[in-house]
Design a protein around this motif. Structure first.
Motif, PDB file in Angstrom:
ATOM      1  N   MET A   1       0.847  -1.182   0.000  1.00 12.73           N
ATOM      2  CA  MET A   1       0.000   0.000   0.000  1.00 12.73           C
ATOM      3  C   MET A   1       0.889   1.241   0.000  1.00 12.73           C
ATOM      4  N   ASP A   2       0.555   2.214  -0.824  1.00  7.81           N
ATOM      5  CA  ASP A   2       1.262   3.487  -0.823  1.00  7.81           C
ATOM      6  C   ASP A   2       0.684   4.319   0.322  1.00  7.81           C
ATOM      7  N   ILE A   3       1.430   4.383   1.406  1.00  8.06           N
ATOM      8  CA  ILE A   3       0.932   4.983   2.640  1.00  8.06           C
ATOM      9  C   ILE A   3       0.696   6.487   2.486  1.00  8.06           C
ATOM     10  N   ILE A   4       1.521   7.160   1.703  1.00  9.78           N
ATOM     11  CA  ILE A   4       1.352   8.599   1.498  1.00  9.78           C
ATOM     12  C   ILE A   4       0.044   8.866   0.750  1.00  9.78           C
ATOM     13  N   GLN A   5      -0.197   8.084  -0.275  1.00 11.77           N
ATOM     14  CA  GLN A   5      -1.437   8.233  -1.043  1.00 11.77           C
ATOM     15  C   GLN A   5      -2.649   7.960  -0.163  1.00 11.77           C
ATOM     16  N   TYR A   6      -2.545   6.928   0.683  1.00  4.21           N
ATOM     17  CA  TYR A   6      -3.654   6.608   1.592  1.00  4.21           C
ATOM     18  C   TYR A   6      -3.940   7.788   2.523  1.00  4.21           C
ATOM     19  N   ALA A   7      -2.887   8.377   3.102  1.00  6.42           N
ATOM     20  CA  ALA A   7      -3.061   9.490   4.039  1.00  6.42           C
ATOM     21  C   ALA A   7      -3.713  10.679   3.350  1.00  6.42           C
ATOM     22  N   VAL A   8      -3.249  11.001   2.152  1.00  8.39           N
ATOM     23  CA  VAL A   8      -3.815  12.134   1.408  1.00  8.39           C
ATOM     24  C   VAL A   8      -5.288  11.880   1.085  1.00  8.39           C
ATOM     25  N   GLU A   9      -5.617  10.667   0.640  1.00 16.30           N
ATOM     26  CA  GLU A   9      -7.002  10.327   0.308  1.00 16.30           C
ATOM     27  C   GLU A   9      -7.891  10.406   1.547  1.00 16.30           C
ATOM     28  N   LYS A  10      -7.397   9.909   2.681  1.00 15.74           N
ATOM     29  CA  LYS A  10      -8.181   9.921   3.923  1.00 15.74           C
ATOM     30  C   LYS A  10      -8.436  11.364   4.384  1.00 15.74           C
ATOM     31  N   ILE A  11      -7.418  12.201   4.326  1.00 14.14           N
ATOM     32  CA  ILE A  11      -7.575  13.599   4.732  1.00 14.14           C
ATOM     33  C   ILE A  11      -8.552  14.308   3.791  1.00 14.14           C
ATOM     34  N   SER A  12      -8.382  14.088   2.495  1.00 12.70           N
ATOM     35  CA  SER A  12      -9.281  14.725   1.519  1.00 12.70           C
ATOM     36  C   SER A  12     -10.723  14.276   1.736  1.00 12.70           C
ATOM     37  N   THR A  46      -2.566   3.442  10.793  1.00 11.76           N
ATOM     38  CA  THR A  46      -2.160   2.832   9.529  1.00 11.76           C
ATOM     39  C   THR A  46      -0.672   3.049   9.267  1.00 11.76           C
ATOM     40  N   LEU A  47      -0.160   4.246   9.587  1.00 16.34           N
ATOM     41  CA  LEU A  47       1.270   4.526   9.423  1.00 16.34           C
ATOM     42  C   LEU A  47       2.122   3.606  10.294  1.00 16.34           C
ATOM     43  N   VAL A  48       1.705   3.424  11.554  1.00 17.77           N
ATOM     44  CA  VAL A  48       2.456   2.568  12.476  1.00 17.77           C
ATOM     45  C   VAL A  48       2.417   1.120  11.998  1.00 17.77           C
ATOM     46  N   GLU A  49       1.244   0.641  11.618  1.00 20.73           N
ATOM     47  CA  GLU A  49       1.133  -0.748  11.141  1.00 20.73           C
ATOM     48  C   GLU A  49       1.983  -0.970   9.896  1.00 20.73           C
ATOM     49  N   ASP A  50       1.995  -0.001   8.979  1.00 20.11           N
ATOM     50  CA  ASP A  50       2.807  -0.106   7.771  1.00 20.11           C
ATOM     51  C   ASP A  50       4.294  -0.083   8.126  1.00 20.11           C
ATOM     52  N   PHE A  51       4.670   0.763   9.073  1.00 24.67           N
ATOM     53  CA  PHE A  51       6.059   0.832   9.517  1.00 24.67           C
ATOM     54  C   PHE A  51       6.505  -0.511  10.092  1.00 24.67           C
ATOM     55  N   ILE A  52       5.668  -1.129  10.933  1.00 25.19           N
ATOM     56  CA  ILE A  52       6.009  -2.408  11.552  1.00 25.19           C
ATOM     57  C   ILE A  52       6.176  -3.490  10.479  1.00 25.19           C
ATOM     58  N   SER A  81      -2.942  -1.711  22.379  1.00 26.66           N
ATOM     59  CA  SER A  81      -3.743  -0.498  22.552  1.00 26.66           C
ATOM     60  C   SER A  81      -2.820   0.690  22.793  1.00 26.66           C
ATOM     61  N   THR A  82      -3.106   1.786  22.098  1.00 25.25           N
ATOM     62  CA  THR A  82      -2.318   3.008  22.216  1.00 25.25           C
ATOM     63  C   THR A  82      -3.274   4.185  22.404  1.00 25.25           C
ATOM     64  N   THR A  83      -2.743   5.364  22.611  1.00 25.01           N
ATOM     65  CA  THR A  83      -3.595   6.541  22.755  1.00 25.01           C
ATOM     66  C   THR A  83      -4.313   6.880  21.459  1.00 25.01           C
ATOM     67  N   MET A  84      -3.805   6.403  20.316  1.00 28.85           N
ATOM     68  CA  MET A  84      -4.477   6.625  19.029  1.00 28.85           C
ATOM     69  C   MET A  84      -5.593   5.614  18.808  1.00 28.85           C
ATOM     70  N   GLY A  85      -5.488   4.455  19.429  1.00 25.31           N
ATOM     71  CA  GLY A  85      -6.409   3.351  19.207  1.00 25.31           C
ATOM     72  C   GLY A  85      -5.623   2.049  19.177  1.00 25.31           C
ATOM     73  N   ASP A  86      -6.261   0.986  18.720  1.00 23.91           N
ATOM     74  CA  ASP A  86      -5.606  -0.322  18.670  1.00 23.91           C
ATOM     75  C   ASP A  86      -4.762  -0.445  17.407  1.00 23.91           C
ATOM     76  N   VAL A  87      -3.524  -0.882  17.596  1.00 25.81           N
ATOM     77  CA  VAL A  87      -2.604  -1.124  16.492  1.00 25.81           C
ATOM     78  C   VAL A  87      -2.407  -2.635  16.396  1.00 25.81           C
ATOM     79  N   VAL A  88      -2.561  -3.186  15.185  1.00 21.24           N
ATOM     80  CA  VAL A  88      -2.347  -4.619  14.978  1.00 21.24           C
ATOM     81  C   VAL A  88      -0.964  -4.796  14.359  1.00 21.24           C
TER      82      VAL A  88
END
Length: 197
Positions: A1-12, A46-52, A81-88
């Motif tokens: 997954m292109d994480i930058i594209q995902y972030a831009v699409e989600k924000i838009s 999503t960024l953290v999961e992609d990084f992992i 569980s994190t302050t952002m939510g659950d990370v898998v």
């Protein structure tokens, strides 16, 4: 997954939806803030999961790893569980070729404790909130995590309890001349066991 594209699409997507609701006068400012915050948390997760996943993949192909560690299992999941939510976290389980030791190399690199279910940031936030709230109200105040038991809050509190300090005990007890006791007449019984009015 292109994480930058995902972030831009989600924000838009979030901003277009919010603009539409605002133009219809259906979105108050505080709702805008919480909606944007929720969207940013989802992007962060999503960024953290992609990084992992990328870290796990790079460790899998690292030559020094291949010499010392054998792949035991792939794609083991851990929900944190994190302050952002659950990370898998999806990671690979390894066995050391020399010692026979088993470990998740990703966990070792990120300093994640085995069997931990929440990160230190969430634990700190729990400790901050539990000063003023009950265990259940504390855990209920976190809407985006899957941990829901007050026992989890109790475990965090007990884990971070400070050792009692040595307090100097007076060598002599204080003697008072008069001791005053105040009592409400509704709660005082006669010495013979009857309740007086």
């Amino acid at each position: 997954m292109d994480i930058i594209q995902y972030a831009v699409e989600k924000i838009s997507e979030t901003m277009v939806k919010n603009l539409d609701l605002t133009q219809k006068k259906e979105l108050a400012f505080h709702n805008l803030i919480s909606d944007v915050q929720e969207s940013m948390n989802q992007i962060g997760i999503t960024l953290v999961e992609d990084f992992i996943e990328n870290l796990d993949d790079s460790l899998k192909h690292y030559p020094a790893r291949k010499e010392a560690w054998h792949v035991q299992r792939k794609n083991d999941e851990k929900r944190l569980s994190t302050t952002m939510g659950d990370v898998v976290l999806k990671r690979t389980y390894y066995k050391n070729k020399q010692s026979g030791q088993f470990t998740y190399l990703v966990d070792d690199h990120l300093d994640l404790a085995p069997h931990s279910r929440m990160d230190l940031g969430l634990e700190a936030e729990i400790l901050e909130r539990v000063k003023d709230l009950s265990y259940q109200k504390t855990i209920d105040s976190f809407k985006t995590i899957s941990i829901r038991s007050r026992t989890s809050v109790m475990n965090v509190v007990h884990k971070h309890l400070l050792e009692p300090t040595d307090v100097a005990i007076p060598s002599q007890k204080k003697i008072v001349d008069v001791l005053y006791i105040e009592a409400d007449e509704d709660h005082v019984a006669y010495q013979d066991g009857k309740i007086g009015l």
